[in-house]
Motif scaffolding. Sequence first.
Motif, PDB file in Angstrom:
ATOM      1  N   GLU A 122       0.835  -1.174   0.000  1.00  0.00           N
ATOM      2  CA  GLU A 122       0.000   0.000   0.000  1.00  0.00           C
ATOM      3  C   GLU A 122       0.882   1.239   0.000  1.00  0.00           C
ATOM      4  O   GLU A 122       1.961   1.240   0.587  1.00  0.00           O
ATOM      5  CB  GLU A 122      -0.923  -0.006   1.212  1.00  0.00           C
ATOM      6  N   ILE A 123       0.435   2.291  -0.633  1.00  0.00           N
ATOM      7  CA  ILE A 123       1.145   3.563  -0.677  1.00  0.00           C
ATOM      8  C   ILE A 123       0.331   4.562   0.116  1.00  0.00           C
ATOM      9  O   ILE A 123      -0.847   4.770  -0.154  1.00  0.00           O
ATOM     10  CB  ILE A 123       1.345   4.033  -2.129  1.00  0.00           C
ATOM     11  N   ARG A 124       0.981   5.153   1.124  1.00  0.00           N
ATOM     12  CA  ARG A 124       0.302   6.093   2.027  1.00  0.00           C
ATOM     13  C   ARG A 124       1.066   7.403   2.053  1.00  0.00           C
ATOM     14  O   ARG A 124       2.273   7.428   1.786  1.00  0.00           O
ATOM     15  CB  ARG A 124       0.210   5.508   3.432  1.00  0.00           C
ATOM     16  N   LEU A 125       0.393   8.471   2.378  1.00  0.00           N
ATOM     17  CA  LEU A 125       1.013   9.779   2.427  1.00  0.00           C
ATOM     18  C   LEU A 125       0.996  10.345   3.841  1.00  0.00           C
ATOM     19  O   LEU A 125      -0.020  10.272   4.530  1.00  0.00           O
ATOM     20  CB  LEU A 125       0.297  10.755   1.484  1.00  0.00           C
ATOM     21  N   ASP A 126       2.126  10.875   4.253  1.00  0.00           N
ATOM     22  CA  ASP A 126       2.306  11.657   5.471  1.00  0.00           C
ATOM     23  C   ASP A 126       2.339  10.867   6.777  1.00  0.00           C
ATOM     24  O   ASP A 126       3.075  11.220   7.680  1.00  0.00           O
ATOM     25  CB  ASP A 126       1.283  12.792   5.566  1.00  0.00           C
ATOM     26  N   THR A 127       1.540   9.809   6.922  1.00  0.00           N
ATOM     27  CA  THR A 127       1.587   8.970   8.124  1.00  0.00           C
ATOM     28  C   THR A 127       1.364   7.516   7.732  1.00  0.00           C
ATOM     29  O   THR A 127       0.752   7.226   6.695  1.00  0.00           O
ATOM     30  CB  THR A 127       0.516   9.363   9.161  1.00  0.00           C
ATOM     31  N   LEU A 128       1.832   6.606   8.570  1.00  0.00           N
ATOM     32  CA  LEU A 128       1.661   5.173   8.292  1.00  0.00           C
ATOM     33  C   LEU A 128       0.211   4.720   8.375  1.00  0.00           C
ATOM     34  O   LEU A 128      -0.164   3.709   7.788  1.00  0.00           O
ATOM     35  CB  LEU A 128       2.500   4.343   9.271  1.00  0.00           C
ATOM     36  N   ASP A 129      -0.622   5.460   9.104  1.00  0.00           N
ATOM     37  CA  ASP A 129      -2.017   5.035   9.258  1.00  0.00           C
ATOM     38  C   ASP A 129      -3.000   5.850   8.427  1.00  0.00           C
ATOM     39  O   ASP A 129      -4.208   5.732   8.588  1.00  0.00           O
ATOM     40  CB  ASP A 129      -2.420   5.039  10.732  1.00  0.00           C
ATOM     41  N   SER A 130      -2.498   6.667   7.494  1.00  0.00           N
ATOM     42  CA  SER A 130      -3.401   7.406   6.606  1.00  0.00           C
ATOM     43  C   SER A 130      -4.033   6.452   5.591  1.00  0.00           C
ATOM     44  O   SER A 130      -3.555   5.337   5.397  1.00  0.00           O
ATOM     45  CB  SER A 130      -2.648   8.524   5.883  1.00  0.00           C
ATOM     46  N   ALA A 131      -5.096   6.884   4.955  1.00  0.00           N
ATOM     47  CA  ALA A 131      -5.750   6.061   3.931  1.00  0.00           C
ATOM     48  C   ALA A 131      -4.781   5.831   2.770  1.00  0.00           C
ATOM     49  O   ALA A 131      -4.036   6.730   2.378  1.00  0.00           O
ATOM     50  CB  ALA A 131      -7.007   6.758   3.431  1.00  0.00           C
ATOM     51  N   ALA A 132      -4.789   4.635   2.222  1.00  0.00           N
ATOM     52  CA  ALA A 132      -3.902   4.311   1.104  1.00  0.00           C
ATOM     53  C   ALA A 132      -4.340   5.064  -0.154  1.00  0.00           C
ATOM     54  O   ALA A 132      -5.528   5.138  -0.457  1.00  0.00           O
ATOM     55  CB  ALA A 132      -3.915   2.814   0.845  1.00  0.00           C
ATOM     56  N   VAL A 133      -3.369   5.624  -0.877  1.00  0.00           N
ATOM     57  CA  VAL A 133      -3.668   6.281  -2.156  1.00  0.00           C
ATOM     58  C   VAL A 133      -3.396   5.337  -3.324  1.00  0.00           C
ATOM     59  O   VAL A 133      -3.679   5.659  -4.474  1.00  0.00           O
ATOM     60  CB  VAL A 133      -2.864   7.592  -2.331  1.00  0.00           C
ATOM     61  N   GLY A 134      -2.851   4.154  -3.036  1.00  0.00           N
ATOM     62  CA  GLY A 134      -2.614   3.127  -4.046  1.00  0.00           C
ATOM     63  C   GLY A 134      -2.368   1.793  -3.376  1.00  0.00           C
ATOM     64  O   GLY A 134      -1.843   1.733  -2.265  1.00  0.00           O
ATOM     65  N   LYS A 135      -2.789   0.709  -4.044  1.00  0.00           N
ATOM     66  CA  LYS A 135      -2.605  -0.640  -3.502  1.00  0.00           C
ATOM     67  C   LYS A 135      -2.186  -1.582  -4.618  1.00  0.00           C
ATOM     68  O   LYS A 135      -2.665  -1.477  -5.745  1.00  0.00           O
ATOM     69  CB  LYS A 135      -3.897  -1.176  -2.880  1.00  0.00           C
ATOM     70  N   LEU A 136      -1.308  -2.518  -4.282  1.00  0.00           N
ATOM     71  CA  LEU A 136      -0.867  -3.542  -5.226  1.00  0.00           C
ATOM     72  C   LEU A 136      -0.887  -4.889  -4.524  1.00  0.00           C
ATOM     73  O   LEU A 136      -0.276  -5.033  -3.454  1.00  0.00           O
ATOM     74  CB  LEU A 136       0.554  -3.254  -5.723  1.00  0.00           C
ATOM     75  N   ALA A 137      -1.584  -5.849  -5.082  1.00  0.00           N
ATOM     76  CA  ALA A 137      -1.554  -7.215  -4.566  1.00  0.00           C
ATOM     77  C   ALA A 137      -0.336  -7.902  -5.181  1.00  0.00           C
ATOM     78  O   ALA A 137      -0.231  -8.028  -6.398  1.00  0.00           O
ATOM     79  CB  ALA A 137      -2.834  -7.960  -4.936  1.00  0.00           C
ATOM     80  N   VAL A 138       0.604  -8.315  -4.345  1.00  0.00           N
ATOM     81  CA  VAL A 138       1.838  -8.942  -4.806  1.00  0.00           C
ATOM     82  C   VAL A 138       1.583 -10.417  -5.083  1.00  0.00           C
ATOM     83  O   VAL A 138       1.010 -11.119  -4.250  1.00  0.00           O
ATOM     84  CB  VAL A 138       2.950  -8.780  -3.740  1.00  0.00           C
ATOM     85  N   THR A 139       2.007 -10.882  -6.243  1.00  0.00           N
ATOM     86  CA  THR A 139       1.898 -12.294  -6.594  1.00  0.00           C
ATOM     87  C   THR A 139       3.278 -12.846  -6.911  1.00  0.00           C
ATOM     88  O   THR A 139       4.221 -12.095  -7.169  1.00  0.00           O
ATOM     89  CB  THR A 139       0.966 -12.495  -7.805  1.00  0.00           C
ATOM     90  N   ARG A 140       3.403 -14.135  -6.925  1.00  0.00           N
ATOM     91  CA  ARG A 140       4.700 -14.798  -7.133  1.00  0.00           C
ATOM     92  C   ARG A 140       5.269 -14.541  -8.528  1.00  0.00           C
ATOM     93  O   ARG A 140       4.530 -14.459  -9.495  1.00  0.00           O
ATOM     94  CB  ARG A 140       4.555 -16.306  -6.949  1.00  0.00           C
ATOM     95  N   THR A 141       6.606 -14.440  -8.576  1.00  0.00           N
ATOM     96  CA  THR A 141       7.301 -14.305  -9.861  1.00  0.00           C
ATOM     97  C   THR A 141       8.085 -15.568 -10.200  1.00  0.00           C
ATOM     98  O   THR A 141       8.595 -15.690 -11.293  1.00  0.00           O
ATOM     99  CB  THR A 141       8.291 -13.128  -9.842  1.00  0.00           C
ATOM    100  N   GLY A 142       8.239 -16.468  -9.230  1.00  0.00           N
ATOM    101  CA  GLY A 142       8.974 -17.699  -9.471  1.00  0.00           C
ATOM    102  C   GLY A 142      10.352 -17.728  -8.839  1.00  0.00           C
ATOM    103  O   GLY A 142      11.037 -18.734  -8.890  1.00  0.00           O
ATOM    104  N   GLY A 143      10.806 -16.634  -8.233  1.00  0.00           N
ATOM    105  CA  GLY A 143      12.107 -16.624  -7.570  1.00  0.00           C
ATOM    106  C   GLY A 143      12.495 -15.227  -7.135  1.00  0.00           C
ATOM    107  O   GLY A 143      11.996 -14.238  -7.659  1.00  0.00           O
ATOM    108  N   TRP A 144      13.432 -15.142  -6.168  1.00  0.00           N
ATOM    109  CA  TRP A 144      13.848 -13.855  -5.616  1.00  0.00           C
ATOM    110  C   TRP A 144      14.504 -12.964  -6.650  1.00  0.00           C
ATOM    111  O   TRP A 144      14.506 -11.753  -6.521  1.00  0.00           O
ATOM    112  CB  TRP A 144      14.790 -14.058  -4.430  1.00  0.00           C
ATOM    113  N   GLN A 145      15.082 -13.508  -7.691  1.00  0.00           N
ATOM    114  CA  GLN A 145      15.723 -12.698  -8.718  1.00  0.00           C
ATOM    115  C   GLN A 145      14.941 -12.738 -10.040  1.00  0.00           C
ATOM    116  O   GLN A 145      15.473 -12.399 -11.090  1.00  0.00           O
ATOM    117  CB  GLN A 145      17.164 -13.152  -8.924  1.00  0.00           C
ATOM    118  N   SER A 146      13.691 -13.139  -9.993  1.00  0.00           N
ATOM    119  CA  SER A 146      12.792 -13.074 -11.149  1.00  0.00           C
ATOM    120  C   SER A 146      11.959 -11.815 -11.002  1.00  0.00           C
ATOM    121  O   SER A 146      11.113 -11.725 -10.104  1.00  0.00           O
ATOM    122  CB  SER A 146      11.874 -14.300 -11.197  1.00  0.00           C
TER     123      SER A 146
END
Length: 64
Positions: free
Chosen positions: A1-25
């Motif tokens: 989540e991307i937040r502005l000014d404080t850690l508990d502010s409403a998110a201005v953007g969200k991304l659901a992370v999914t697998r890529t197949g490896g740490w360097q993929s």
Amino acid sequence: EIRLDTLDSAAVGKLAVTRTGGWQSWRTDVVPLTPVTGVHTVYLTFVRPDANEFVNLNWILFKH
């Protein structure tokens, strides 16, 4: 989540992370953001229901 000014502010953007197949993929994801103006401190917050590692962030770019 991307937040502005404080850690508990409403998110201005969200991304659901999914697998890529490896740490360097890598992939590039685009996240739409709620439009904002002015100067802000940006916080990236990462949430997972357990204590396992789940993301390897290479870079981030903000454009307008």
